[in-house]
Design a protein around this motif. Structure first.
Motif, PDB file in Angstrom:
ATOM      1  N   MET A  17       0.856  -1.170   0.000  1.00  0.00           N
ATOM      2  CA  MET A  17       0.000   0.000   0.000  1.00  0.00           C
ATOM      3  C   MET A  17       0.899   1.229   0.000  1.00  0.00           C
ATOM      4  SD  MET A  17      -3.077   0.950   2.508  1.00  0.00           S
ATOM      5  CE  MET A  17      -4.351   0.784   1.304  1.00  0.00           C
ATOM      6  N   PRO A  18       0.591   2.265  -0.856  1.00  0.00           N
ATOM      7  CA  PRO A  18       1.460   3.437  -0.914  1.00  0.00           C
ATOM      8  C   PRO A  18       1.295   4.313   0.313  1.00  0.00           C
ATOM      9  CG  PRO A  18      -0.469   3.778  -2.257  1.00  0.00           C
ATOM     10  CD  PRO A  18      -0.539   2.358  -1.752  1.00  0.00           C
ATOM     11  N   ALA A  19       2.355   5.066   0.537  1.00  0.00           N
ATOM     12  CA  ALA A  19       2.266   6.054   1.610  1.00  0.00           C
ATOM     13  C   ALA A  19       1.290   7.139   1.184  1.00  0.00           C
ATOM     14  CB  ALA A  19       3.652   6.652   1.873  1.00  0.00           C
ATOM     15  N   LYS A  54       1.920  11.931  -2.407  1.00  0.00           N
ATOM     16  CA  LYS A  54       1.503  11.981  -3.815  1.00  0.00           C
ATOM     17  C   LYS A  54       2.323  13.050  -4.509  1.00  0.00           C
ATOM     18  CE  LYS A  54      -2.133   9.176  -3.625  1.00  0.00           C
ATOM     19  NZ  LYS A  54      -2.378   8.050  -4.464  1.00  0.00           N
ATOM     20  N   THR A  55       2.562  12.863  -5.805  1.00  0.00           N
ATOM     21  CA  THR A  55       3.253  13.883  -6.601  1.00  0.00           C
ATOM     22  C   THR A  55       2.262  14.985  -6.948  1.00  0.00           C
ATOM     23  OG1 THR A  55       2.719  12.893  -8.717  1.00  0.00           O
ATOM     24  CG2 THR A  55       4.727  12.087  -7.611  1.00  0.00           C
ATOM     25  N   SER A  56       2.756  16.044  -7.586  1.00  0.00           N
ATOM     26  CA  SER A  56       1.878  17.151  -7.984  1.00  0.00           C
ATOM     27  C   SER A  56       0.810  16.698  -8.983  1.00  0.00           C
ATOM     28  CB  SER A  56       2.695  18.301  -8.567  1.00  0.00           C
ATOM     29  OG  SER A  56       3.359  17.865  -9.736  1.00  0.00           O
ATOM     30  N   LEU A  57       1.062  15.610  -9.686  1.00  0.00           N
ATOM     31  CA  LEU A  57       0.077  15.070 -10.627  1.00  0.00           C
ATOM     32  C   LEU A  57      -0.878  14.084  -9.967  1.00  0.00           C
ATOM     33  CD1 LEU A  57       2.335  14.411 -13.754  1.00  0.00           C
ATOM     34  CD2 LEU A  57       0.786  16.325 -13.354  1.00  0.00           C
ATOM     35  N   GLY A  58      -0.631  13.759  -8.718  1.00  0.00           N
ATOM     36  CA  GLY A  58      -1.491  12.806  -8.026  1.00  0.00           C
ATOM     37  C   GLY A  58      -1.007  11.373  -8.124  1.00  0.00           C
ATOM     38  N   LEU A  59       0.215  11.164  -8.580  1.00  0.00           N
ATOM     39  CA  LEU A  59       0.778   9.814  -8.670  1.00  0.00           C
ATOM     40  C   LEU A  59       1.286   9.383  -7.301  1.00  0.00           C
ATOM     41  CD1 LEU A  59       2.841  10.324 -11.950  1.00  0.00           C
ATOM     42  CD2 LEU A  59       0.622   9.197 -11.731  1.00  0.00           C
ATOM     43  N   ASN A  60       1.325   8.084  -7.120  1.00  0.00           N
ATOM     44  CA  ASN A  60       1.825   7.539  -5.861  1.00  0.00           C
ATOM     45  C   ASN A  60       3.320   7.821  -5.710  1.00  0.00           C
ATOM     46  OD1 ASN A  60      -0.590   6.187  -4.818  1.00  0.00           O
ATOM     47  ND2 ASN A  60      -0.400   4.969  -6.690  1.00  0.00           N
ATOM     48  N   SER A  61       3.727   8.181  -4.510  1.00  0.00           N
ATOM     49  CA  SER A  61       5.134   8.420  -4.209  1.00  0.00           C
ATOM     50  C   SER A  61       5.478   7.573  -2.989  1.00  0.00           C
ATOM     51  CB  SER A  61       5.375   9.905  -3.931  1.00  0.00           C
ATOM     52  OG  SER A  61       6.733  10.130  -3.673  1.00  0.00           O
ATOM     53  N   PRO A 118       4.156  -1.614  -2.656  1.00  0.00           N
ATOM     54  CA  PRO A 118       3.278  -1.251  -3.762  1.00  0.00           C
ATOM     55  C   PRO A 118       2.468  -2.453  -4.231  1.00  0.00           C
ATOM     56  CG  PRO A 118       5.508  -0.478  -4.158  1.00  0.00           C
ATOM     57  CD  PRO A 118       5.561  -1.368  -2.961  1.00  0.00           C
ATOM     58  N   MET A 119       1.258  -2.164  -4.642  1.00  0.00           N
ATOM     59  CA  MET A 119       0.371  -3.194  -5.163  1.00  0.00           C
ATOM     60  C   MET A 119       0.111  -2.904  -6.645  1.00  0.00           C
ATOM     61  SD  MET A 119      -2.188  -3.752  -1.969  1.00  0.00           S
ATOM     62  CE  MET A 119      -2.817  -5.206  -2.708  1.00  0.00           C
ATOM     63  N   ARG A 120      -0.274  -3.921  -7.346  1.00  0.00           N
ATOM     64  CA  ARG A 120      -0.548  -3.774  -8.776  1.00  0.00           C
ATOM     65  C   ARG A 120      -1.586  -2.682  -9.011  1.00  0.00           C
ATOM     66  NH1 ARG A 120      -4.045  -5.410 -12.640  1.00  0.00           N
ATOM     67  NH2 ARG A 120      -3.191  -5.932 -14.677  1.00  0.00           N
ATOM     68  N   SER A 121      -2.602  -2.608  -8.192  1.00  0.00           N
ATOM     69  CA  SER A 121      -3.666  -1.617  -8.362  1.00  0.00           C
ATOM     70  C   SER A 121      -3.116  -0.180  -8.281  1.00  0.00           C
ATOM     71  CB  SER A 121      -4.770  -1.823  -7.331  1.00  0.00           C
ATOM     72  OG  SER A 121      -4.260  -1.704  -6.016  1.00  0.00           O
ATOM     73  N   ASP A 122      -2.028   0.018  -7.497  1.00  0.00           N
ATOM     74  CA  ASP A 122      -1.404   1.340  -7.416  1.00  0.00           C
ATOM     75  C   ASP A 122      -0.823   1.730  -8.785  1.00  0.00           C
ATOM     76  OD1 ASP A 122      -1.949   1.392  -4.674  1.00  0.00           O
ATOM     77  OD2 ASP A 122       0.003   0.488  -4.185  1.00  0.00           O
ATOM     78  N   PHE A 123      -0.154   0.781  -9.429  1.00  0.00           N
ATOM     79  CA  PHE A 123       0.440   1.047 -10.745  1.00  0.00           C
ATOM     80  C   PHE A 123      -0.649   1.263 -11.801  1.00  0.00           C
ATOM     81  CE2 PHE A 123       3.935  -1.152  -8.601  1.00  0.00           C
ATOM     82  CZ  PHE A 123       4.971  -0.258  -8.852  1.00  0.00           C
ATOM     83  N   VAL A 124      -1.708   0.471 -11.741  1.00  0.00           N
ATOM     84  CA  VAL A 124      -2.822   0.616 -12.680  1.00  0.00           C
ATOM     85  C   VAL A 124      -3.446   2.002 -12.525  1.00  0.00           C
ATOM     86  CG1 VAL A 124      -5.134  -0.222 -13.261  1.00  0.00           C
ATOM     87  CG2 VAL A 124      -3.285  -1.859 -12.846  1.00  0.00           C
ATOM     88  N   GLN A 125      -3.628   2.427 -11.272  1.00  0.00           N
ATOM     89  CA  GLN A 125      -4.200   3.760 -11.000  1.00  0.00           C
ATOM     90  C   GLN A 125      -3.280   4.856 -11.545  1.00  0.00           C
ATOM     91  OE1 GLN A 125      -4.426   4.655  -6.831  1.00  0.00           O
ATOM     92  NE2 GLN A 125      -5.691   6.471  -7.139  1.00  0.00           N
ATOM     93  N   ASP A 126      -1.973   4.722 -11.304  1.00  0.00           N
ATOM     94  CA  ASP A 126      -1.013   5.713 -11.809  1.00  0.00           C
ATOM     95  C   ASP A 126      -1.010   5.746 -13.340  1.00  0.00           C
ATOM     96  OD1 ASP A 126      -0.304   6.420  -9.251  1.00  0.00           O
ATOM     97  OD2 ASP A 126       1.692   5.499  -9.310  1.00  0.00           O
ATOM     98  N   ASN A 127      -1.028   4.560 -13.959  1.00  0.00           N
ATOM     99  CA  ASN A 127      -1.024   4.501 -15.429  1.00  0.00           C
ATOM    100  C   ASN A 127      -2.288   5.116 -16.015  1.00  0.00           C
ATOM    101  OD1 ASN A 127       1.496   3.343 -15.614  1.00  0.00           O
ATOM    102  ND2 ASN A 127       0.712   1.247 -15.715  1.00  0.00           N
ATOM    103  N   ALA A 128      -3.418   4.868 -15.388  1.00  0.00           N
ATOM    104  CA  ALA A 128      -4.686   5.452 -15.867  1.00  0.00           C
ATOM    105  C   ALA A 128      -4.642   6.969 -15.754  1.00  0.00           C
ATOM    106  CB  ALA A 128      -5.861   4.885 -15.078  1.00  0.00           C
ATOM    107  N   LEU A 129      -4.082   7.474 -14.666  1.00  0.00           N
ATOM    108  CA  LEU A 129      -3.965   8.921 -14.490  1.00  0.00           C
ATOM    109  C   LEU A 129      -3.028   9.526 -15.533  1.00  0.00           C
ATOM    110  CD1 LEU A 129      -4.616  11.486 -12.913  1.00  0.00           C
ATOM    111  CD2 LEU A 129      -2.803  10.864 -11.296  1.00  0.00           C
ATOM    112  N   LEU A 130      -1.880   8.890 -15.733  1.00  0.00           N
ATOM    113  CA  LEU A 130      -0.928   9.378 -16.752  1.00  0.00           C
ATOM    114  C   LEU A 130      -1.555   9.355 -18.146  1.00  0.00           C
ATOM    115  CD1 LEU A 130       2.415   7.728 -15.588  1.00  0.00           C
ATOM    116  CD2 LEU A 130       1.864  10.171 -15.638  1.00  0.00           C
TER     117      LEU A 130
END
Length: 156
Positions: A1-3, A6-13, A20-32
């Motif tokens: 689970m991410p801390a 968040k970055t200025s774009l809302g990505l997990n930091s 990290p979980m797969r869903s965190d990467f999926v969420q970041d990729n969808a946002l990007l």
């Protein structure tokens, strides 16, 4: 689970202790993907393929030979916004002191009007030739003198 970082774009930091979980990467990729799609789709800062084509065809240069008639219609390859017309190897204007008149060899015309001696309607450029020396203080339009070469530059 991410801390909670968040970055200025809302990505997990993540921090070093995060898992990290797969869903965190999926969420970041969808946002990007969403941000990049919006950015590249913004016509105010990026050119569309049609815009790029228009830029490469933003203007055309052509010429015609005068026929000595009072007017001649030149058909342009598109309906331009502005056209420059000039007599090849002549100054923009000449003054003839003996007759006290000016000879006009250069014109700018738009679809709303322009210099005297030329008219633009859609893709039709009409050029005029004064047939005899004008009265004192007059203007001789020199855009269709017999066997003389003229150049135009038409801008979209």
């Amino acid at each position: 689970m991410p801390a909670n970082n968040k970055t200025s774009l809302g990505l997990n930091s993540w921090v070093g202790t995060d898992k990290p979980m797969r869903s965190d990467f999926v969420q970041d990729n969808a946002l990007l993907d969403s941000l990049m799609t919006a950015h590249f789709g913004n016509g105010a800062i990026h050119l569309s393929p049609d815009d790029r084509t228009l830029l490469t065809q933003a203007f055309t240069v052509g010429g015609y030979c005068g026929n000595g008639e009072a007017s001649q219609v030149i058909t342009l390859p598109f309906a331009p916004r502005i056209v420059l017309v000039f007599h090849e190897q002549m100054p923009a204007a000449d003054y003839f002191p003996a007759g006290e008149y000016n000879e006009n060899n250069f014109a700018i015309v738009t679809k709303l009007g322009g210099s005297s001696g030329v008219i633009l309607i859609a893709e039709k450029l009409t050029v005029y030739q004064t047939q005899s020396a004008p009265a004192s203080g007059g203007i001789l339009h020199n855009f269709n003198s017999d066997t003389r070469n003229y150049i135009y530059i038409a801008f979209r």
